[in-house]
Design a protein around this motif. Sequence first.
Motif, PDB file in Angstrom:
ATOM      1  N   THR A 163      10.835  52.197  -0.302  1.00 38.41           N
ATOM      2  CA  THR A 163       9.996  52.431   0.872  1.00 38.41           C
ATOM      3  C   THR A 163       9.400  53.834   0.830  1.00 38.41           C
ATOM      4  O   THR A 163       9.825  54.686   0.047  1.00 38.41           O
ATOM      5  N   GLN A 215       6.913  46.153  16.136  1.00 34.30           N
ATOM      6  CA  GLN A 215       6.742  47.603  16.100  1.00 34.30           C
ATOM      7  C   GLN A 215       8.028  48.317  16.524  1.00 34.30           C
ATOM      8  O   GLN A 215       8.424  49.318  15.927  1.00 34.30           O
ATOM      9  N   LYS A 219       5.558  49.446   2.540  1.00 37.58           N
ATOM     10  CA  LYS A 219       4.941  50.327   3.538  1.00 37.58           C
ATOM     11  C   LYS A 219       5.722  50.376   4.845  1.00 37.58           C
ATOM     12  O   LYS A 219       5.555  51.302   5.638  1.00 37.58           O
ATOM     13  N   GLY A 220       6.572  49.385   5.069  1.00 38.80           N
ATOM     14  CA  GLY A 220       7.356  49.400   6.298  1.00 38.80           C
ATOM     15  C   GLY A 220       8.358  48.263   6.355  1.00 38.80           C
ATOM     16  O   GLY A 220       8.200  47.239   5.692  1.00 38.80           O
ATOM     17  N   ASN A 223      19.420  52.698   9.309  1.00 35.61           N
ATOM     18  CA  ASN A 223      18.767  52.228   8.081  1.00 35.61           C
ATOM     19  C   ASN A 223      19.673  52.224   6.852  1.00 35.61           C
ATOM     20  O   ASN A 223      19.186  52.302   5.725  1.00 35.61           O
ATOM     21  N   SER A 272      10.309  48.219  13.723  1.00 33.86           N
ATOM     22  CA  SER A 272       9.862  49.101  12.633  1.00 33.86           C
ATOM     23  C   SER A 272      10.335  50.535  12.848  1.00 33.86           C
ATOM     24  O   SER A 272      10.367  51.337  11.908  1.00 33.86           O
ATOM     25  N   LEU A 273      10.696  50.868  14.088  1.00 33.10           N
ATOM     26  CA  LEU A 273      11.181  52.211  14.427  1.00 33.10           C
ATOM     27  C   LEU A 273      12.698  52.306  14.324  1.00 33.10           C
ATOM     28  O   LEU A 273      13.294  53.296  14.759  1.00 33.10           O
ATOM     29  N   ASN A 281       7.566  44.642   4.549  1.00 33.06           N
ATOM     30  CA  ASN A 281       6.111  44.578   4.405  1.00 33.06           C
ATOM     31  C   ASN A 281       5.680  45.443   3.223  1.00 33.06           C
ATOM     32  O   ASN A 281       5.833  46.669   3.251  1.00 33.06           O
ATOM     33  N   LYS A 310       9.930  55.978   2.947  1.00 35.00           N
ATOM     34  CA  LYS A 310      10.979  56.901   3.390  1.00 35.00           C
ATOM     35  C   LYS A 310      11.903  57.291   2.247  1.00 35.00           C
ATOM     36  O   LYS A 310      12.451  58.397   2.230  1.00 35.00           O
ATOM     37  N   LYS A 370       3.036  46.981   0.174  1.00 38.08           N
ATOM     38  CA  LYS A 370       1.683  47.526   0.124  1.00 38.08           C
ATOM     39  C   LYS A 370       0.663  46.491  -0.355  1.00 38.08           C
ATOM     40  O   LYS A 370      -0.525  46.604  -0.048  1.00 38.08           O
ATOM     41  N   ASP A 389      10.724  46.107   9.349  1.00 41.67           N
ATOM     42  CA  ASP A 389      11.077  45.832  10.745  1.00 41.67           C
ATOM     43  C   ASP A 389      12.476  45.231  10.722  1.00 41.67           C
ATOM     44  O   ASP A 389      12.657  44.121  10.219  1.00 41.67           O
TER      45      ASP A 389
END
Length: 302
Positions: free
Chosen positions: A219, A202, A231-232, A210, A205-206, A253, A221, A255, A234
């Motif tokens: 993504t 997690q 979807k994300g 990038n 993931s923040l 990761n 974003k 969808k 890390d």
Amino acid sequence: MAFWRIKWILIISIYTVKKKTFSQITLPKNAKIGIAAKNLKTNKTFFLNENKEFGTASVIKIAIALTLFKKAEEGKLDLYNVQKLRQDEIFDAGLGDCGILKYFEPKSGISLYNTCLLMLALSDNTATNLVLRFVKKEEVNALLKKYNFKNTKLTVDKLSLKLIQEPTNYVGTSTPKEFMAILEGIISHRFLSAKHSEAILQMMSLQQINHKIPRILPTVKNYTDKQAEIKGIDSKTGELSVAKISNDVATINTKDNQKIIMAIFTQNIVDKNKGLKTASIDHASAQFIAATAYSLYNNLKE
């Protein structure tokens, strides 16, 4: 893997994304590149110089985080105790430093959990120094050795401006294949409990840096929700301008529940603007890693 396949994926990496505004990337003859990537659902892989040793720069902070959480699981420290920052732990490189803990009021304190978050999500070097007060280099390396990572090591006791300006200082060492295995081990809870493994993911993931692996991937974003396949992500980046190191590692990761892990390490990629630091979004190494990640993703996904 046949040479033509290796050559093909590198050429695709450079040219597929010209429409994304990248110009042609010319790699110097002494450029050192290592790649290890795997789709955990299909077990499809791609390797290039995967067993060669590279300097890690800040990518090694993942191993520091693993050791911190391992000590917490063993009852050797409390992640939620508030710690006050010491003057000798402050790392300040001015505006070029992405850290934020150096601006905190020292007397207010911060928990080791939140310090680790800053270390991974912002690559905060002051936060890293605070963690290294409680997690020694020898402990990090002992944990890595326990899990048979022979080439992955933390090589510093503390981060300083003087240290990162040394051309032979890499902060840590590893191989692309070993770091891919470290990511896979976090995902599979090989090293830590599910709770703490997911906490590290997690935090990654923040990630706020990038401009390498996540840069042009589909993504949420980068694209509209309808177009986004991912979807994300890390991730953890690392660079050292003096040593000409630029790296990124990530778990992607999708969808449709695929997990694609990548470790892309580079050294000696010099930008046409020789004064441009490797941390710059415009640096040729960042463009190369982004383009390579885009190609790897499209070749490894189902």
